[in-house]
Structures are given as structure tokens and as C-alpha cells.
Design a protein around this motif. Structure first.
Motif, PDB file in Angstrom:
ATOM      1  N   GLN A 228      -5.236  -6.221  -3.978  1.00 56.63           N
ATOM      2  CA  GLN A 228      -5.867  -4.956  -4.336  1.00 56.63           C
ATOM      3  C   GLN A 228      -4.863  -3.809  -4.265  1.00 56.63           C
ATOM      4  OE1 GLN A 228      -9.247  -4.051  -1.894  1.00 56.63           O
ATOM      5  NE2 GLN A 228      -9.727  -2.137  -2.965  1.00 56.63           N
ATOM      6  N   HIS A 229      -4.046  -3.792  -3.207  1.00 54.06           N
ATOM      7  CA  HIS A 229      -3.024  -2.750  -3.089  1.00 54.06           C
ATOM      8  C   HIS A 229      -2.000  -2.855  -4.215  1.00 54.06           C
ATOM      9  CE1 HIS A 229      -3.845  -2.428   1.532  1.00 54.06           C
ATOM     10  NE2 HIS A 229      -4.723  -1.752   0.819  1.00 54.06           N
TER      11      HIS A 229
ATOM     12  N   GLY B 291      -2.371  -4.086  -7.264  1.00 55.37           N
ATOM     13  CA  GLY B 291      -2.956  -3.591  -8.504  1.00 55.37           C
ATOM     14  C   GLY B 291      -3.083  -2.082  -8.525  1.00 55.37           C
ATOM     15  N   GLY B 292      -3.424  -1.497  -7.389  1.00 60.66           N
ATOM     16  CA  GLY B 292      -3.542  -0.044  -7.326  1.00 60.66           C
ATOM     17  C   GLY B 292      -2.215   0.652  -7.554  1.00 60.66           C
ATOM     18  N   TRP B 293      -1.131   0.119  -6.992  1.00 61.36           N
ATOM     19  CA  TRP B 293       0.177   0.748  -7.174  1.00 61.36           C
ATOM     20  C   TRP B 293       0.689   0.573  -8.606  1.00 61.36           C
ATOM     21  CZ3 TRP B 293       3.088   4.058  -4.459  1.00 61.36           C
ATOM     22  CH2 TRP B 293       2.704   4.327  -3.144  1.00 61.36           C
ATOM     23  N   ILE B 294       0.444  -0.561  -9.208  1.00 64.17           N
ATOM     24  CA  ILE B 294       0.865  -0.741 -10.605  1.00 64.17           C
ATOM     25  C   ILE B 294       0.130   0.242 -11.510  1.00 64.17           C
ATOM     26  CG2 ILE B 294       0.849  -2.346 -12.546  1.00 64.17           C
ATOM     27  CD1 ILE B 294       1.328  -4.609 -10.572  1.00 64.17           C
ATOM     28  N   GLN B 295      -1.169   0.404 -11.274  1.00 65.42           N
ATOM     29  CA  GLN B 295      -1.934   1.364 -12.068  1.00 65.42           C
ATOM     30  C   GLN B 295      -1.480   2.793 -11.795  1.00 65.42           C
ATOM     31  OE1 GLN B 295      -4.224   1.008 -14.456  1.00 65.42           O
ATOM     32  NE2 GLN B 295      -3.970  -1.225 -14.413  1.00 65.42           N
ATOM     33  N   GLY B 296      -1.183   3.109 -10.535  1.00 71.52           N
ATOM     34  CA  GLY B 296      -0.756   4.458 -10.208  1.00 71.52           C
ATOM     35  C   GLY B 296       0.599   4.811 -10.789  1.00 71.52           C
ATOM     36  N   LEU B 297       1.500   3.828 -10.886  1.00 76.18           N
ATOM     37  CA  LEU B 297       2.842   4.091 -11.404  1.00 76.18           C
ATOM     38  C   LEU B 297       2.887   4.122 -12.925  1.00 76.18           C
ATOM     39  CD1 LEU B 297       4.913   1.805  -8.982  1.00 76.18           C
ATOM     40  CD2 LEU B 297       4.949   4.307  -9.029  1.00 76.18           C
TER      41      LEU B 297
ATOM     42  N   LEU C  78      -5.005   6.698  -3.642  1.00 75.14           N
ATOM     43  CA  LEU C  78      -4.244   5.453  -3.565  1.00 75.14           C
ATOM     44  C   LEU C  78      -3.583   5.308  -2.203  1.00 75.14           C
ATOM     45  CD1 LEU C  78      -2.906   2.925  -4.786  1.00 75.14           C
ATOM     46  CD2 LEU C  78      -1.127   4.436  -5.708  1.00 75.14           C
ATOM     47  N   MET C  79      -2.933   6.367  -1.723  1.00 74.82           N
ATOM     48  CA  MET C  79      -2.205   6.279  -0.459  1.00 74.82           C
ATOM     49  C   MET C  79      -3.143   6.189   0.733  1.00 74.82           C
ATOM     50  SD  MET C  79       0.978   8.895  -1.033  1.00 74.82           S
ATOM     51  CE  MET C  79       2.041   8.737  -2.466  1.00 74.82           C
ATOM     52  N   SER C  80      -4.313   6.788   0.632  1.00 73.59           N
ATOM     53  CA  SER C  80      -5.259   6.698   1.749  1.00 73.59           C
ATOM     54  C   SER C  80      -5.805   5.288   1.904  1.00 73.59           C
ATOM     55  CB  SER C  80      -6.405   7.688   1.539  1.00 73.59           C
ATOM     56  OG  SER C  80      -7.147   7.358   0.362  1.00 73.59           O
ATOM     57  N   SER C  81      -5.921   4.569   0.796  1.00 77.37           N
ATOM     58  CA  SER C  81      -6.421   3.195   0.863  1.00 77.37           C
ATOM     59  C   SER C  81      -5.333   2.190   1.220  1.00 77.37           C
ATOM     60  CB  SER C  81      -7.043   2.803  -0.483  1.00 77.37           C
ATOM     61  OG  SER C  81      -6.058   2.817  -1.516  1.00 77.37           O
TER      62      SER C  81
ATOM     63  N   ASN D 221       1.382  -1.221   5.067  1.00 78.75           N
ATOM     64  CA  ASN D 221       0.884  -2.204   4.104  1.00 78.75           C
ATOM     65  C   ASN D 221       1.629  -2.109   2.775  1.00 78.75           C
ATOM     66  OD1 ASN D 221      -0.930  -2.883   6.054  1.00 78.75           O
ATOM     67  ND2 ASN D 221      -2.711  -1.976   5.066  1.00 78.75           N
ATOM     68  N   PHE D 222       2.046  -0.888   2.412  1.00 81.44           N
ATOM     69  CA  PHE D 222       2.780  -0.722   1.157  1.00 81.44           C
ATOM     70  C   PHE D 222       4.108  -1.471   1.188  1.00 81.44           C
ATOM     71  CE2 PHE D 222       6.322   1.757  -0.651  1.00 81.44           C
ATOM     72  CZ  PHE D 222       6.095   1.513  -1.994  1.00 81.44           C
TER      73      PHE D 222
END
Length: 634
Positions: A210-211, A213-219, A231-234, A239-240
Motif C-alpha cells: 500500500q505504501h 503504491g501511494g508513493w508511486i502515485q504521489g511521484l 501520503l506522509m501521514s499514512s 516505513n518509507f
């Protein structure tokens, strides 16, 4: 520095260094203050040396936060206070971690990271677990506050502090065990072990997927709105860092297969040259360097990503200094990967600019006991027996230089690095390296005997003595790559204390020599000279390694000690007198020279072996005397 025959008089650096060195000697009582002018010639100390204490420096550093940023400059001073400065820095780190003053701690960590040579000075006075234990405990317990409003500063502080851990680990080739990290739940241990390693999607947990996928979408997602607080709060920073390698694996594959354009790649990767994500380039570039070793079509995509990292078009001053620190950490492994790829593709024009970008960082990137690739190639090709012959040649050169130095003080020393001995032990075994060293001692012994008129060795023969001294020094030299694991520095709270694994240390040269000495009788039957050399060398090594402790001071009674017999009223004076008689007799005291005490004709009074009492008192009558329930002699 003090040689007047050299042309140092016009060098301001050597002049100031001479004065500061003398001031440090005065400070530590090595040189008298009045002797400095005679040492310096016409110069004299322009200031009075002052000795600082750790506690005073800690209060000084913590009293003003702006002084913390300049604390590393105190390590460059040569005024004799560097030891106190190092201890103060470690104490400041501990107090900042204890008080969770993460902003000041990040500033101090960044200062240390920007000058990795400062870490070498720190380790002269402190051990790695002592320095990093508070930091690792702080990072392991890192969490968001309930009223957290901004998350990018949290990433920046976490990454800046973690960057110091990255610097220690990569500069000195340390493992989590060297830092005292054994718990499987330690976030720092996970980051050091996994952040640069790629895992298939099946190897990631649901939360990590989940993390990721979130970073790929955010970038790269046009509708995601960039890297926002949501994004960063989750995804907390610890974990990053665990998904850095899978993230860049997807970026490289996506660009290589046309799913990402040049513009989208650039816009997404540019986030990683911002201060809040820049420390993550350490595991990212390590992963990309490993990726270059694999012969796949994604390698050109790897070079493209490295160009965006190492040769950015626009970057802030803060980010530029932090990027320079990252280059110092990853320069050595990246250079090896780039040069290996260049040999496979010599026509590629994209590699030389990358090598130029890290060229200045290579020399200060690492400081370990491990040899470089070019050194290993040179030693392995030494005729006629490769590595074994190179060690024997090095030993021979040291023996010749040591034997000739007394006659020719200006002779150039032979080339030597202890990395060769350590590499030989790792590649051939300690027994094999020991045989090369002993073989040179045997050669020196046999040559000396052949040149002697009577065929024996004189006690003052220089070459034989030098051979034994060199062999003893090589065997006794420590091996920094074969140290026992550090004690645990973790504070798991309610969790059980992790079990430190028992690691079997590799055989050292001293251990190998001890085994040879124990079997000298079997060697003596085949080669008496070799057996004699082994025994003599073993004795010299053990004598060299022996630690002579000062004798313990005698036990003296305290001046205010009193004899309290109230706790033992059953002890009678008869028992005390009997014990005194036995003690006097056992001590062998001769009282014959004192009138009335122990003379040969005075069987009784004063005779400890006679029938009478020592003081001429009938001790049997003492039993009828009432001493009371207690007696205290004060």
C-alpha cells in the motif's frame, strides 16, 4: 615540524602547528612552560594553554543552540582538548536524544556527516555503540505526535539523524551487530539490512504494498496531487525507507519499458534531491549500483536516474551540501559498479560524467581494513605463488628495511599496508599467512648461519633480530575485521531482551602460532630449525601481548576503625589470646632480643612456645572475670 634544516620558516601552517603542539604538551604536563621558548627558538606562546573539561563543554554547547552547529570545528583544533571535545559531543548527542530535541540533533548530525574525517577523531576516544546507541533508540521509538500538523519536517529530521548512522555503517563497513542491534523489531536494524535490497511483490507485506503504491502515485500520478501530508501521514519515515529499493526498481523498469517519459521521470525524481528525502539516496544509489552489475536492458535507465541524482540542474544550498555528504557515503561501491559496466560498454559516454561527479569523494568514502580491488589483483599476481609470495616479499622488505635503518637512517621504507595481511587471512587462512611469515624468519636464520664462521647465530645479529621483531609485530597487530559482536544497546521495554548470537571468530595469527607451538615436537623431528623458530617466536609474541598490571596497594586499616564485639559476646579473651599466640608462632617473630620476651631461658613468660602466658598472666583465671555483655575498645 621542528627540523630547522627544512624550509618551513615561511610556512604559516607549520609555524602555528608547532606553537599549538607545544601548547598541548604544556597542557598535559609533557613539557615545562619555560622550555617552550627554547624549543620554538625565537617564538613564544602567544596565549596561555587552557584545559577544558567535558562538563564545561557540554554546558557551553547546550546553552546556545547556534554553538552546536560549530562543534565539529573544535575537533580540528590542536590545543590538546580534542579528547574532552569528543566526550562532550557524545554527551550532547545523548542529552539531545533523551530530551527528543530532534531539530538540534539533526543539525549536529549533519555537521558530523559533512566531514567524515571527524568521525575518525571521535572513534579515537569513544566506541561506535556508545555514540550511536541513543540515536538508534530514538529512531526506533520515532512516532508522529497526535497533533502533528506538518509531516515534511518530520521526514527531514528523521533523515538527517539517520544519515549519521548511514555514514558510520558505510564508512567503517559495520553491520547491525557492530552497533549492538539484535532485535528483529528494531526499525534501524531493518533499514540497515533491507533498505537497499529489492523484494518481489510477494515478499512485501500488505502495508508495504500500500505504501509503495501511494508513493508511486504521489511521484508520478497526475491526479495524486504530489507528495502531500496525506501520503506522509499514512507512511511514517521508518516505513518509507523500507520500500526505497522496490520503489526505484519500479521506477527503473517503468522508464526502461516506456511507461515513464523523460519529463515525468525528471519531475518525480527531483523530489529526492530535496532535503527531506535526500538521505534516502543512500540506499537508493546502493540499490542502483547493485543493479548495474546485472546485464539487463534496464542498465541505461539506471544511468539516467543516476544522472538526475548526481548532476541535478537546480538545487538549494542546503540540499547541495547534503548531496555532497551522500556522495561521500556511496562513492566507493558506485565507482566499482560504474567501472565494471564501463568495461562491458566502453563506448558509453554517460559513465565518465558520473565518475567525475564522485571523484573527489572516493578517497574519503571509506576507512576499513578491507583491501581495494586493484590491491587484491596486484597481490594475487605476485610470482611465483600469488598471494603467499606477496606476503613473504612484504615481510622480507620490512626485515631488510629494519636491519639497514640503523646504518642508513634515510633509507626509504618498504611499501606496507596491514590490509594485505587481513586479506591474506580471509583468502588463504591464518595458518597459510603464518607460514609465509615464519618462512622469512627461517630464511634470515639460515642465511646468517651460513655466513657465520662457526655456523651459529650471534646474539647481536641484526637481521635475525629484525626478522623476529617484524614477525612479532605482524602477528600481534589487531584485526579490525575480526572483532567480537557489540553488546546490545536496545531498550525493548516489555519485550524480552534479544539473545546475542554466539559468533565463532576466525582463527588469528596468534592462535595459529599457538597451535604450531603446541605441536613443536612433531615439527622438531622433521625440521629442528623450524621448531626452534616457532617456539622462540611464540614466546616473543606471548611476552609482547602480556599485560603487566601494577601491584595492588596493601590493605591498610581505616584510621577510624573500631573493634565492636557486641555482635559476638560469646568470643572470650582466651580465644583471642590463643589466636594471638598461634599467629605469633606462625609468623616466625623472634623476640629473643627483648628482655623477658621469648628468650631461650624464659620458658613461660613471653615464650610463645612455653607453658606460661605471653604476658605472664594465668589465663585460666580470666574465665571467672565478668566482662559484661558487651565490650568495645575505642
Amino acid at each position: 615540524m621542528f627540523d630547522e634544516s627544512r624550509n618551513n620558516n615561511n610556512n604559516p601552517y607549520t609555524e602555528s602547528a608547532r606553537e599549538e603542539f607545544c601548547a598541548a604538551c604544556v597542557l598535559h604536563g609533557l613539557v615545562e612552560r619555560e622550555h617552550v621558548e627554547r624549543i620554538l627558538g625565537e617564538m613564544s606562546l602567544g596565549y596561555e594553554p587552557k584545559k577544558y573539561s567535558k562538563d564545561d563543554l557540554v554546558r557551553d554547547y547546550l546553552s546556545q543552540t547556534d554553538k552546536i552547529s560549530g562543534v565539529v570545528a573544535d575537533l580540528d583544533k590542536m590545543d590538546g582538548n580534542v579528547g574532552a571535545v569528543c566526550q562532550a559531543i557524545v554527551e550532547v548527542i545523548r542529552q539531545l536524544c533523551s530530551g527528543k530535541e530532534t531539530m538540534s540533533l539533526k543539525s549536529l548530525c549533519i555537521e558530523l556527516v559533512q566531514k567524515p574525517q571527524a568521525l575518525d577523531i571521535l572513534l579515537l576516544f569513544e566506541r561506535v555503540p556508545t555514540i550511536l546507541a541513543p540515536i538508534c533508540q530514538l529512531l526506533d521509538k520515532w512516532h508522529y505526535e497526535e497533533d502533528q500538523a506538518e509531516y515534511q519536517p518530520v521526514y527531514e529530521e528523521f533523515g538527517g539523524i539517520l544519515l549519521l548512522v548511514f555514514t558510520f555503517v558505510n564508512r567503517y563497513n559495520l553491520s547491525p551487530a557492530d552497533l549492538g542491534l539484535y532485535s528483529a523489531n528494531s526499525s534501524v536494524r531493518k533499514i540497515l539490512s533491507r533498505s537497499h535490497m529489492n523484494y518481489d511483490m510477494e515478499g512485501l507485506s500488505d502495508q508495504e504494498k500500500q505504501h509503495l503504491g501511494g508513493w508511486i502515485q504521489g511521484l508520478f500520478g497526475s491526479e495524486a496531487g504530489g507528495l502531500g501530508d496525506e501520503l506522509m501521514s499514512s507512511c511514517p519515515p521508518q516505513n518509507f525507507y523500507l520500500i526505497v529499493a522496490p520503489l526505484f526498481c519500479n521506477i527503473v523498469i517503468g522508464y526502461a519499458h516506456g511507461h515513464l517519459t523523460d519529463e515525468s521521470l525528471k519531475s518525480g525524481v527531483e523530489f529526492f534531491v530535496e532535503p527531506f528525502l535526500l538521505p534516502s539516496l543512500v540506499p537508493a544509489i546502493k540499490f542502483l549500483a547493485d543493479y548495474l552489475w546485472i546485464d539487463q536492458k534496464e542498465q541505461k535507465a539506471v544511468l539516467k536516474v543516476l544522472q538526475l541524482f548526481l548532476l541535478p540542474n537546480a538545487i538549494s544550498t542546503e540540499a547541495s551540501s547534503m548531496l555532497a555528504s551522500v556522495k561521500k557515503i556511496i562513492a566507493t561501491p558506485l565507482e566499482h559498479a560504474l567501472r565494471t559496466y564501463q568495461r562491458r560498454d566502453p563506448q558509453n559516454q554517460e559513465i565518465n560524467p558520473l565518475l567525475s561527479a564522485i571523484k573527489e569523494s572516493i578517497l574519503i568514502s571509506r576507512r576499513t581494513g578491507l583491501a581495494e580491488n586493484n590491491e587484491l589483483e596486484q597481490w594475487a599476481q605476485a610470482p611465483p605463488s600469488g598471494f603467499w609470495s606477496s606476503i613473504k616479499t612484504t615481510t622480507q622488505g620490512l626485515v631488510q628495511w629494519s636491519a639497514q635503518w640503523s646504518l642508513q637512517p634515510n633509507i626509504m621504507p618498504t611499501t606496507y599496508t596491514h590490509r594485505q595481511i587481513i586479506a591474506g587471512i580471509n583468502m588463504m587462512s591464518a595458518q597459510r599467512v603464518l607460514s609465509a611469515i615464519i618462512d622469512e624468519v627461517k630464511t634470515a636464520t639460515e642465511d646468517t648461519r651460513a655466513q657465520s664462521p662457526r655456523g651459529n647465530i650471534q646474539p647481536g645479529d641484526v637481521r635475525v633480530q629484525a626478522a623476529y621483531d617484524v614477525a612479532t609485530a605482524l602477528i600481534c597487530a589487531p584485526n579490525v575485521t575480526n572483532e567480537p559482536p557489540a553488546p546490545s544497546v536496545e531498550n525493548p521495554g516489555d519485550e524480552p531482551q534479544p539473545v546475542i548470537p554466539t559468533l565463532q571468530r576466525a582463527l588469528t595469527l596468534r592462535d595459529a602460532l599457538r597451535l604450531e607451538a603446541q605441536g613443536f615436537k612433531a615439527t622438531q623431528k622433521k625440521d629442528p630449525i623450524l621448531a626452534e623458530i616457532i617456539v622462540r617466536l611464540h614466546r616473543k609474541v606471548e611476552a609482547q601481548m602480556q599485560i603487566n598490571l601494577p601491584p595492588a596497594p596493601p590493605m591498610l586499616p581505616a584510621p577510624d576503625m573500631t573493634l565492636d564485639m557486641s555482635a559476638a559476646p560469646e568470643v572470650s579473651l582466651n580465644d583471642a589470646m590463643a589466636a594471638m599466640q598461634n599467629d605469633v608462632g606462625g609468623a616466625g617473630l623472634d623476640m629473643s632480643g627483648i628482655d623477658g620476651l621469648g628468650g631461650p631461658s624464659s620458658a613461660g613468660v613471653g615464650d610463645p612456645n612455653g607453658d606460661g602466658d605471653l604476658f605472664g598472666i594465668d589465663s585460666t583465671s580470666l574465665d571467672d572475670f565478668d566482662w559484661g555483655s558487651t565490650m568495645e575498645l575505642g
